[in-house]
Each structure stands twice: as structure tokens, then as C-alpha cells.
Design a protein around this motif. Structure first.
Motif, mmCIF file in Angstrom:
data_model
loop_
_atom_site.group_PDB
_atom_site.id
_atom_site.type_symbol
_atom_site.label_atom_id
_atom_site.label_comp_id
_atom_site.label_asym_id
_atom_site.label_seq_id
_atom_site.Cartn_x
_atom_site.Cartn_y
_atom_site.Cartn_z
ATOM 1 N N ALA A 3 0.829 -1.202 0.000
ATOM 2 C CA ALA A 3 0.000 0.000 0.000
ATOM 3 C C ALA A 3 0.862 1.250 0.000
ATOM 4 N N LEU A 4 1.980 1.211 0.695
ATOM 5 C CA LEU A 4 2.872 2.364 0.726
ATOM 6 C C LEU A 4 3.500 2.608 -0.640
ATOM 7 N N LYS A 5 3.871 1.556 -1.328
ATOM 8 C CA LYS A 5 4.431 1.708 -2.668
ATOM 9 C C LYS A 5 3.392 2.299 -3.613
ATOM 10 N N LYS A 6 2.167 1.810 -3.516
ATOM 11 C CA LYS A 6 1.100 2.309 -4.378
ATOM 12 C C LYS A 6 0.852 3.787 -4.104
ATOM 13 N N HIS A 7 0.834 4.152 -2.824
ATOM 14 C CA HIS A 7 0.633 5.558 -2.461
ATOM 15 C C HIS A 7 1.772 6.414 -3.017
ATOM 16 N N GLY A 8 2.986 5.885 -2.983
ATOM 17 C CA GLY A 8 4.145 6.605 -3.510
ATOM 18 C C GLY A 8 4.024 6.839 -5.004
ATOM 19 N N ARG A 9 3.522 5.857 -5.724
ATOM 20 C CA ARG A 9 3.346 6.001 -7.175
ATOM 21 C C ARG A 9 2.295 7.051 -7.493
ATOM 22 N N ILE A 10 1.200 7.036 -6.743
ATOM 23 C CA ILE A 10 0.133 8.023 -6.963
ATOM 24 C C ILE A 10 0.651 9.422 -6.660
ATOM 25 N N GLN A 11 1.352 9.547 -5.548
ATOM 26 C CA GLN A 11 1.892 10.849 -5.175
ATOM 27 C C GLN A 11 2.903 11.336 -6.211
ATOM 28 N N ALA A 12 3.732 10.448 -6.719
ATOM 29 C CA ALA A 12 4.710 10.822 -7.741
ATOM 30 C C ALA A 12 4.003 11.274 -9.013
ATOM 31 N N ALA A 13 2.939 10.574 -9.390
ATOM 32 C CA ALA A 13 2.193 10.955 -10.588
ATOM 33 C C ALA A 13 1.532 12.322 -10.412
ATOM 34 N N LEU A 14 0.982 12.570 -9.224
ATOM 35 C CA LEU A 14 0.361 13.871 -8.957
ATOM 36 C C LEU A 14 1.396 14.990 -8.971
ATOM 37 N N MET A 15 2.555 14.733 -8.403
ATOM 38 C CA MET A 15 3.611 15.745 -8.397
ATOM 39 C C MET A 15 4.088 16.043 -9.817
ATOM 40 N N GLN A 16 4.204 15.021 -10.650
ATOM 41 C CA GLN A 16 4.620 15.225 -12.034
ATOM 42 C C GLN A 16 3.579 16.040 -12.791
#
Length: 55
Positions: A3-16
Motif C-alpha cells: 500500500a505504501l508503494k502504491k501511495h508513492g506512485r500516486i503521489q509521484a504521478a500527482l507531483m509530475q
């Protein structure tokens, strides 16, 4: 842990997305301002042409 990895991917996509579209709001405000000025100019030309045709 997944779940933490998934959250990191979503956050990275939002930041991009945020980074890529950071200046979009400023550009849209400029377009809106220029469209308003153009509308005023066209209205004034319309009134001048109407006055000339009435005479």
C-alpha cells in the motif's frame, strides 16, 4: 508494504502532473483577459458601424 508503494506512485504521478501544469493557470488568466479586451474592442467597432449605417 504494498500500500505504501502504491501511495508513492500516486503521489509521484500527482507531483509530475502538478509540475507539468504549474503555469497553466497563469496562461488561462492571460487568455481570459485578452478575450475580454477583444470583446470590448469588437463591441465598440459594432457600435461605430451601427451609428454610421443609421446616418
Amino acid at each position: 508494504m504494498a500500500a505504501l508503494k502504491k501511495h508513492g506512485r500516486i503521489q509521484a504521478a500527482l507531483m509530475q502532473f502538478s509540475y507539468e501544469h504549474r503555469k497553466l493557470d497563469g496562461h488561462l488568466k492571460k487568455i481570459h483577459k485578452n478575450a475580454g479586451e477583444l470583446a470590448k474592442m469588437l463591441d465598440s467597432l459594432d457600435r461605430k458601424n451601427a451609428d454610421k449605417s443609421e446616418k
